[in-house]
Design a protein around this motif. Structure first.
Motif, PDB file in Angstrom:
ATOM      1  N   LEU A 194     -15.231  17.399   2.618  1.00  0.00           N
ATOM      2  CA  LEU A 194     -15.709  16.286   1.799  1.00  0.00           C
ATOM      3  C   LEU A 194     -14.768  16.037   0.623  1.00  0.00           C
ATOM      4  CD1 LEU A 194     -19.549  17.068   1.784  1.00  0.00           C
ATOM      5  CD2 LEU A 194     -18.363  15.259   3.058  1.00  0.00           C
ATOM      6  N   PHE A 195     -14.287  17.118   0.007  1.00  0.00           N
ATOM      7  CA  PHE A 195     -13.372  16.984  -1.128  1.00  0.00           C
ATOM      8  C   PHE A 195     -12.061  16.335  -0.678  1.00  0.00           C
ATOM      9  CE2 PHE A 195      -9.985  18.675  -3.890  1.00  0.00           C
ATOM     10  CZ  PHE A 195     -10.436  18.211  -5.121  1.00  0.00           C
ATOM     11  N   ALA A 196     -11.524  16.787   0.465  1.00  0.00           N
ATOM     12  CA  ALA A 196     -10.280  16.217   0.982  1.00  0.00           C
ATOM     13  C   ALA A 196     -10.459  14.727   1.294  1.00  0.00           C
ATOM     14  CB  ALA A 196      -9.842  16.971   2.233  1.00  0.00           C
ATOM     15  N   SER A 197     -11.599  14.373   1.871  1.00  0.00           N
ATOM     16  CA  SER A 197     -11.883  12.967   2.181  1.00  0.00           C
ATOM     17  C   SER A 197     -11.940  12.138   0.897  1.00  0.00           C
ATOM     18  CB  SER A 197     -13.209  12.855   2.927  1.00  0.00           C
ATOM     19  OG  SER A 197     -13.178  13.590   4.144  1.00  0.00           O
ATOM     20  N   TYR A 198     -12.538  12.688  -0.129  1.00  0.00           N
ATOM     21  CA  TYR A 198     -12.656  12.032  -1.431  1.00  0.00           C
ATOM     22  C   TYR A 198     -11.280  11.760  -2.032  1.00  0.00           C
ATOM     23  CZ  TYR A 198     -14.252  11.554  -6.332  1.00  0.00           C
ATOM     24  OH  TYR A 198     -14.504  11.118  -7.612  1.00  0.00           O
ATOM     25  N   ILE A 199     -10.399  12.752  -1.966  1.00  0.00           N
ATOM     26  CA  ILE A 199      -9.041  12.606  -2.506  1.00  0.00           C
ATOM     27  C   ILE A 199      -8.275  11.520  -1.747  1.00  0.00           C
ATOM     28  CG2 ILE A 199      -6.815  13.752  -2.787  1.00  0.00           C
ATOM     29  CD1 ILE A 199      -8.861  14.607  -4.835  1.00  0.00           C
ATOM     30  N   ILE A 200      -8.407  11.497  -0.432  1.00  0.00           N
ATOM     31  CA  ILE A 200      -7.720  10.488   0.378  1.00  0.00           C
ATOM     32  C   ILE A 200      -8.154   9.081  -0.021  1.00  0.00           C
ATOM     33  CG2 ILE A 200      -7.558   9.525   2.719  1.00  0.00           C
ATOM     34  CD1 ILE A 200      -7.635  12.438   3.757  1.00  0.00           C
ATOM     35  N   LEU A 201      -9.444   8.895  -0.181  1.00  0.00           N
ATOM     36  CA  LEU A 201      -9.965   7.579  -0.543  1.00  0.00           C
ATOM     37  C   LEU A 201      -9.523   7.156  -1.943  1.00  0.00           C
ATOM     38  CD1 LEU A 201     -13.520   7.966   0.997  1.00  0.00           C
ATOM     39  CD2 LEU A 201     -11.732   6.394   1.768  1.00  0.00           C
ATOM     40  N   LEU A 202      -9.474   8.106  -2.866  1.00  0.00           N
ATOM     41  CA  LEU A 202      -8.999   7.787  -4.212  1.00  0.00           C
ATOM     42  C   LEU A 202      -7.525   7.401  -4.189  1.00  0.00           C
ATOM     43  CD1 LEU A 202     -10.679  10.545  -6.448  1.00  0.00           C
ATOM     44  CD2 LEU A 202     -11.379   8.158  -6.157  1.00  0.00           C
ATOM     45  N   ALA A 203      -6.749   8.081  -3.331  1.00  0.00           N
ATOM     46  CA  ALA A 203      -5.304   7.835  -3.288  1.00  0.00           C
ATOM     47  C   ALA A 203      -4.969   6.433  -2.794  1.00  0.00           C
ATOM     48  CB  ALA A 203      -4.628   8.877  -2.397  1.00  0.00           C
ATOM     49  N   ILE A 204      -5.818   5.857  -1.960  1.00  0.00           N
ATOM     50  CA  ILE A 204      -5.530   4.515  -1.435  1.00  0.00           C
ATOM     51  C   ILE A 204      -6.242   3.433  -2.234  1.00  0.00           C
ATOM     52  CG2 ILE A 204      -5.206   5.426   0.890  1.00  0.00           C
ATOM     53  CD1 ILE A 204      -7.941   4.242   1.635  1.00  0.00           C
ATOM     54  N   ASN A 205      -7.023   3.845  -3.237  1.00  0.00           N
ATOM     55  CA  ASN A 205      -7.844   2.866  -3.939  1.00  0.00           C
ATOM     56  C   ASN A 205      -7.481   2.673  -5.409  1.00  0.00           C
ATOM     57  OD1 ASN A 205     -10.244   1.080  -3.827  1.00  0.00           O
ATOM     58  ND2 ASN A 205     -11.057   2.529  -5.337  1.00  0.00           N
ATOM     59  N   TYR A 206      -6.977   3.738  -6.050  1.00  0.00           N
ATOM     60  CA  TYR A 206      -6.696   3.657  -7.483  1.00  0.00           C
ATOM     61  C   TYR A 206      -5.196   3.547  -7.738  1.00  0.00           C
ATOM     62  CZ  TYR A 206     -11.488   4.302  -8.906  1.00  0.00           C
ATOM     63  OH  TYR A 206     -12.825   4.099  -9.119  1.00  0.00           O
ATOM     64  N   LYS A 207      -4.814   2.453  -8.380  1.00  0.00           N
ATOM     65  CA  LYS A 207      -3.404   2.142  -8.569  1.00  0.00           C
ATOM     66  C   LYS A 207      -2.685   3.205  -9.386  1.00  0.00           C
ATOM     67  CE  LYS A 207      -0.292  -0.851  -7.418  1.00  0.00           C
ATOM     68  NZ  LYS A 207      -0.012  -1.114  -5.990  1.00  0.00           N
ATOM     69  N   HIS A 208      -3.327   3.721 -10.436  1.00  0.00           N
ATOM     70  CA  HIS A 208      -2.671   4.731 -11.276  1.00  0.00           C
ATOM     71  C   HIS A 208      -2.391   6.000 -10.472  1.00  0.00           C
ATOM     72  CE1 HIS A 208      -3.033   2.330 -14.829  1.00  0.00           C
ATOM     73  NE2 HIS A 208      -4.366   2.285 -14.788  1.00  0.00           N
ATOM     74  N   PHE A 209      -3.359   6.402  -9.679  1.00  0.00           N
ATOM     75  CA  PHE A 209      -3.180   7.582  -8.820  1.00  0.00           C
ATOM     76  C   PHE A 209      -2.082   7.322  -7.801  1.00  0.00           C
ATOM     77  CE2 PHE A 209      -5.544  10.683  -5.761  1.00  0.00           C
ATOM     78  CZ  PHE A 209      -4.587  11.649  -6.028  1.00  0.00           C
ATOM     79  N   GLU A 210      -2.113   6.133  -7.202  1.00  0.00           N
ATOM     80  CA  GLU A 210      -1.118   5.768  -6.197  1.00  0.00           C
ATOM     81  C   GLU A 210       0.283   5.734  -6.804  1.00  0.00           C
ATOM     82  OE1 GLU A 210      -0.493   2.341  -2.762  1.00  0.00           O
ATOM     83  OE2 GLU A 210      -1.614   1.871  -4.592  1.00  0.00           O
ATOM     84  N   ASN A 211       0.412   5.205  -8.027  1.00  0.00           N
ATOM     85  CA  ASN A 211       1.727   5.127  -8.674  1.00  0.00           C
ATOM     86  C   ASN A 211       2.323   6.506  -8.910  1.00  0.00           C
ATOM     87  OD1 ASN A 211       1.686   2.339  -8.728  1.00  0.00           O
ATOM     88  ND2 ASN A 211       0.841   2.208 -10.798  1.00  0.00           N
TER      89      ASN A 211
END
Length: 361
Positions: free
Chosen positions: A268-285
């Motif tokens: 669940l934690f890994a899934s959460y991180i994946i979704l955040l990585a494709i959704n939040y621009k600051h994290f993605e940058n």
């Protein structure tokens, strides 16, 4: 559809595995008990188990995107690409490791390295189990057990993706239930209980089926990502940061006695991180800065070669240098060789596989 930020996350996960094996090597060398360390929050920075399950979920997510978008992918084309993407670099590094094993172990001997798996006898049977990816032997290069799992799941992945796209919730629940049953059967009939090595072909099959749930999680969040992200977007980014910090601060020992629950939590934690990585621009940058992108690019090569280099240098330099110096030298060489391996083995194999697959169309 391609998410470069996820490739960087794969690189971070691979680096965590490297750090974990470095720590384990030092702990075994000095006969240090790492139980107290594993029960501390900082352990998650070296948590190879979490990183490995992240690999499986990420593979499920990324591979399913083409199916979700309706892209017509022939099974033969898919198999050829995956074979050259995973197995060809795997077998080249495995055969190279065999040569390194004989060269190193027959040349150097250090009684302080009795803990190392390379001190066991290397037989033709062990080599065959590595080549045919049975999960019945992982002593040559222990991290490669995950590739043995992934290569077997590759065979049925299109069917799994089809079922999850058609009936996502039902298929995910069935996958979780199947994995639970297979886990119980595995620990019942197998002499191992570590879920990375099996003593028979039947238990190897059970172990592979156990990990199906994590690929299914990846496919599920890919199918439902728009709905899930709709809920995630209602929560401020700072709150997500606090949630991640809180989860990482939970001591591993708090739930380690319930292995299956812990594994589900990791998923669940890994899934959460994946979704955040494709959704939040600051994290993605952050994930798209050059060092991160490089780490993602060489992540597979990094994962393949780090243990042979680390253990080879322990043998060659164990009686000459302090362990800390060996670890530092190993890390530098591992990074350099990851780039070289990517350019000379991984990328050429991948490109050849693509050309061969395209020729089948």
């Amino acid at each position: 559809m391609r998410y470069d930020s996820l490739n960087s996350l794969r690189g971070i996960a691979a680096l965590i595995v490297v750090f974990n094996h470095m720590f384990i090597s030092v702990a075994f060398h000095y006969f240090i008990s790492n139980e107290e360390f594993q029960n501390s929050p900082i352990f998650h920075l070296f948590n190879a188990r979490l990183a490995v399950l992240f690999f499986f979920i990420l593979s499920g997510f990324v591979l399913s995107l083409s199916y979700i978008t309706g892209k017509n992918i022939k099974y033969k084309t898919y198999i050829i690409r995956r074979f050259f993407r995973i197995y060809v670099p795997f077998i080249i590094i495995t055969l190279t490791t065999i040569l390194l094993w004989f060269g190193i172990t027959n040349t150097f001997y250090d009684p302080d390295l009795e803990w190392m798996l390379w001190n066991q006898e290397l037989t033709a049977n062990i080599v065959a189990h590595h080549i045919f990816m049975t999960n019945r032997a992982v002593m040559l290069n222990p991290p490669l057990w995950t590739l043995m799992i992934e290569m077997k799941v590759v065979i049925i992945f299109p069917l799994l993706a089809y079922l999850l796209i058609k009936r996502p919730t039902v298929t995910l629940v069935i996958s979780l239930m199947l994995s639970y049953v297979c886990a119980i059967l595995f620990v019942t009939i197998d002499e191992y209980d570590n879920f990375y090595a099996a003593s028979s072909l039947i238990s190897s099959l059970l172990m592979t089926l156990y990990y199906i749930q994590f690929f299914a999680m990846g496919i599920f969040i890919a199918v439902k990502k728009d709905i899930i992200l709709g809920g995630i977007n209602r929560i401020h980014g700072i709150i997500h940061c606090l949630i991640i910090i809180f989860l990482l601060m939970i001591p591993n020992g708090l739930v380690k006695n319930d292995f299956l629950l812990l594994e589900l939590g990791y998923g669940l934690f890994a899934s959460y991180i994946i979704l955040l990585a494709i959704n939040y621009k600051h994290f993605e940058n952050i994930l798209l800065i050059k060092p991160m992108k490089w780490l993602g690019r060489v992540s597979y090569s990094l994962y393949l070669i780090h243990v042979p280099i680390l253990w080879g240098l322990f043998y060659a330099l164990g009686g000459l240098l302090p362990v800390v110096h060996i670890i530092i030298i190993s890390f530098v060489i591992i990074l350099i060789m990851s780039e070289i391996t990517y350019r000379t083995i991984e990328k050429p194999a991948q490109d050849f596989g693509k050309r061969l697959a395209d020729a089948q169309v």
